[in-house]
Scaffold this active site. Structure first.
Site, PDB file in Angstrom:
ATOM      1  N   ASP A 167       0.854  -1.195   0.000  1.00 50.53           N
ATOM      2  CA  ASP A 167       0.000   0.000   0.000  1.00 50.53           C
ATOM      3  C   ASP A 167       0.893   1.251   0.000  1.00 50.53           C
ATOM      4  OD1 ASP A 167      -3.126   0.565   0.347  1.00 50.53           O
ATOM      5  OD2 ASP A 167      -2.063   2.051   1.549  1.00 50.53           O
TER       6      ASP A 167
ATOM      7  N   TYR B 121      -3.655  11.065   1.083  1.00 53.59           N
ATOM      8  CA  TYR B 121      -4.059  10.892  -0.322  1.00 53.59           C
ATOM      9  C   TYR B 121      -4.022  12.221  -1.056  1.00 53.59           C
ATOM     10  CZ  TYR B 121      -5.607   6.180   0.798  1.00 53.59           C
ATOM     11  OH  TYR B 121      -5.634   4.872   1.174  1.00 53.59           O
TER      12      TYR B 121
ATOM     13  N   HIS C 242      -4.720  -7.572  -0.606  1.00 55.05           N
ATOM     14  CA  HIS C 242      -4.026  -6.314  -0.378  1.00 55.05           C
ATOM     15  C   HIS C 242      -3.290  -6.255   0.976  1.00 55.05           C
ATOM     16  CE1 HIS C 242      -3.213  -2.163  -1.240  1.00 55.05           C
ATOM     17  NE2 HIS C 242      -3.753  -1.776  -0.110  1.00 55.05           N
TER      18      HIS C 242
END
Ligand SMILES: *[C@@H]1O[C@H](CO)[C@@H](O)[C@H](O)[C@H]1NC(C)=O
Length: 463
Positions: free
Chosen positions: A225, A376, A433
């Protein structure tokens, strides 16, 4: 006949374009710098102290959480939807909350002890206190340990690595690791940056400074990630320090910042995979349209966090149930997209509810969901996004492809173009993930295989 000719011409043009674009242009890598993230506009000198600390959440905070859980306002689920297709299901949430209140919180002392099973530290870098786990394993005489940095992402935390750390530091195995596992600033016990602009390059700089302070000059790094992006930047910033780069996101170019050549390659490979990859790897490049559909269906959180993280932050900071729904939905869908069809998102199939709630508690008790979401926005608005496609030239690289990885894996033929010294690429039999959390045995086995390959190459060179 006409259609056949057209197809042949189109095919030829694509081949030519494809080969032309195979020569990817490189991007200038970022540079080391000291940046200031503390309170106030004027940078101050960092204290160099390394402070040992224990995770302690007091009774007042636990009671406050319980009060909120007891007073949750629910909504009615759709009668004919018994799945996670509309998001976290309300019926299952009531079970989760009941467990949280009746079983998990009454045992908080036990969970807290478990979190404290590894030694935790903080030290100041760029004006903020950076948290990390640091384990120097007990060694038998003659044994040496190998330093390894493990880096988490969103919506995870250092807690994802707990089982993997047990395996990596087991002194009975051939390779014993010294583990450094930092929290990204703004996640969990690392202080949130007080100023805008703290992106993935900034994180890489902070973690490299942390390694300086620990007097570890050469080390392995691992990430998934955001951790994989930070790991890549650490490698680009100070390649001489990195013994090996291991990543469990086999990504060729980040989907939001491909180069023109990268984009062309993806599109051409979509129609003519045999030009680029072996038959058994074709599934990794085909179905761009399907992948795009998945992004549209599943990446709303990404868009939200990359644009208005603080707005959604109010709800998640104030409601533990909102926070749990938001975080745990990811542990369902990003582990396996088919889990969207299960009434409980199959959350307890690969994880225990205790472990999942501990990860939620990391965000709740530190009040870091908003700062974690800002990460982000910074990726898109700062230097990170531009520099991501710089090539890793000489550092030995290992990639693990987990078949349920969100957005899939890039085939080795592609990743080789970005990581020029890839000495290891593995296809994991199972996993998504959150690989370290879901399949710690394979995750650790793969890191060890990679490290052994690097060590063997080093030995062969010196002989
Ligand atoms: C409990 O912890 C919170 C947050 O760290 C702190 O603000 C509060 O003063 C503490 N309360 C007690 C009674 O120690």
């Amino acid at each position: 006949m006409g259609a056949l000719k057209l197809a042949a011409v189109l095919g030829l043009v694509s081949v030519l374009l494809g080969y032309y674009f195979l020569k990817d242009t490189d991007v200038e890598p970022p540079k080391m710098a000291d940046q200031w993230w503390g309170k106030g506009a004027t940078p101050k000198e960092d204290s160099k102290d390394i402070i040992k600390f224990e995770i302690r959440v007091n009774a007042t905070e636990i009671d406050g959480l319980k009060l909120r859980l007891e007073n949750t306002r629910y909504f009615e689920a759709l009668e004919d939807v018994q799945s996670f297709q509309y998001g976290f299901h309300a019926t299952y949430m009531k079970q989760v909350v009941n467990y949280w209140m009746e079983s998990y919180l009454p045992n908080w002392a036990k969970h807290e002890e478990h979190l404290n099973k590894f030694p935790h530290f903080k030290t100041m870098i760029g004006g903020i206190m950076v948290h990390f786990i640091h384990i120097k394993p007990k060694l038998k005489t003659g044994q040496t340990s190998t330093p390894l940095v493990l880096m988490h992402g969103w919506a995870g935390s250092v807690y994802e690595f707990y089982r993997a750390i047990d395996l990596l530091t087991d002194q009975r195995s051939d390779t014993v690791f010294e583990i450094i596992c930092p929290s990204i600033p703004g996640f969990g016990w690392s202080e949130a940056p007080h100023r805008a602009g703290f992106d993935q390059v900034a994180t890489a700089r902070v973690f490299l400074r942390l390694m300086d302070r620990l007097k570890l000059n050469r080390f392995y790094i691992q990430g998934g990630d955001w951790g994989f992006i930070v790991a890549k930047y650490m490698t680009l910033l100070q390649p001489a320090k990195i013994l090996g780069l291991h990543m469990n996101m086999a990504v060729y170019q980040f989907p939001w910042s491909p180069t023109l050549g990268g984009m062309a390659r993806q599109l051409i490979a979509d129609k003519f995979p045999a030009l680029f990859v072996k038959t058994e790897d074709m599934w990794k490049v085909i179905n761009t349209a399907e992948k795009l559909m998945f992004w549209v269906q599943e990446m709303g959180f990404f868009h939200l966090q990359a644009t208005k993280p603080d707005t959604v932050g109010f709800g998640l900071t104030d409601s533990p149930v909102g926070l749990a729904a938001y975080i745990l939905e990811k542990f369902s869908t990003l582990t396996n997209e088919d889990y969207r069809n299960a009434p409980d998102g199959n959350l307890e199939k690969d994880f225990s509810l205790d472990d999942l709630l501990t990860n939620v508690m990391v965000y709740w008790t530190t009040n870091t969901i908003t700062s974690s979401m800002r990460y982000y926005k910074e990726f898109f608005e700062r230097e990170g996004n531009e520099k991501f496609n710089a090539k890793v030239k000489s550092v030995p690289t290992g990639l693990a492809c987990y078949s349920n990885e969100v957005g899939g894996c890039a085939p080795k033929e592609f990743t080789d173009l970005n990581y020029l010294n890839t000495i290891h690429y593995s296809d994991a039999p199972k996993g998504g993930h959150f690989a370290a959390f879901e399949v710690p045995d394979y995750f650790v086995k793969d890191i060890k295989t990679f490290v052994n390959k690097v060590e063997k190459l080093k030995k062969d060179e010196t002989e």
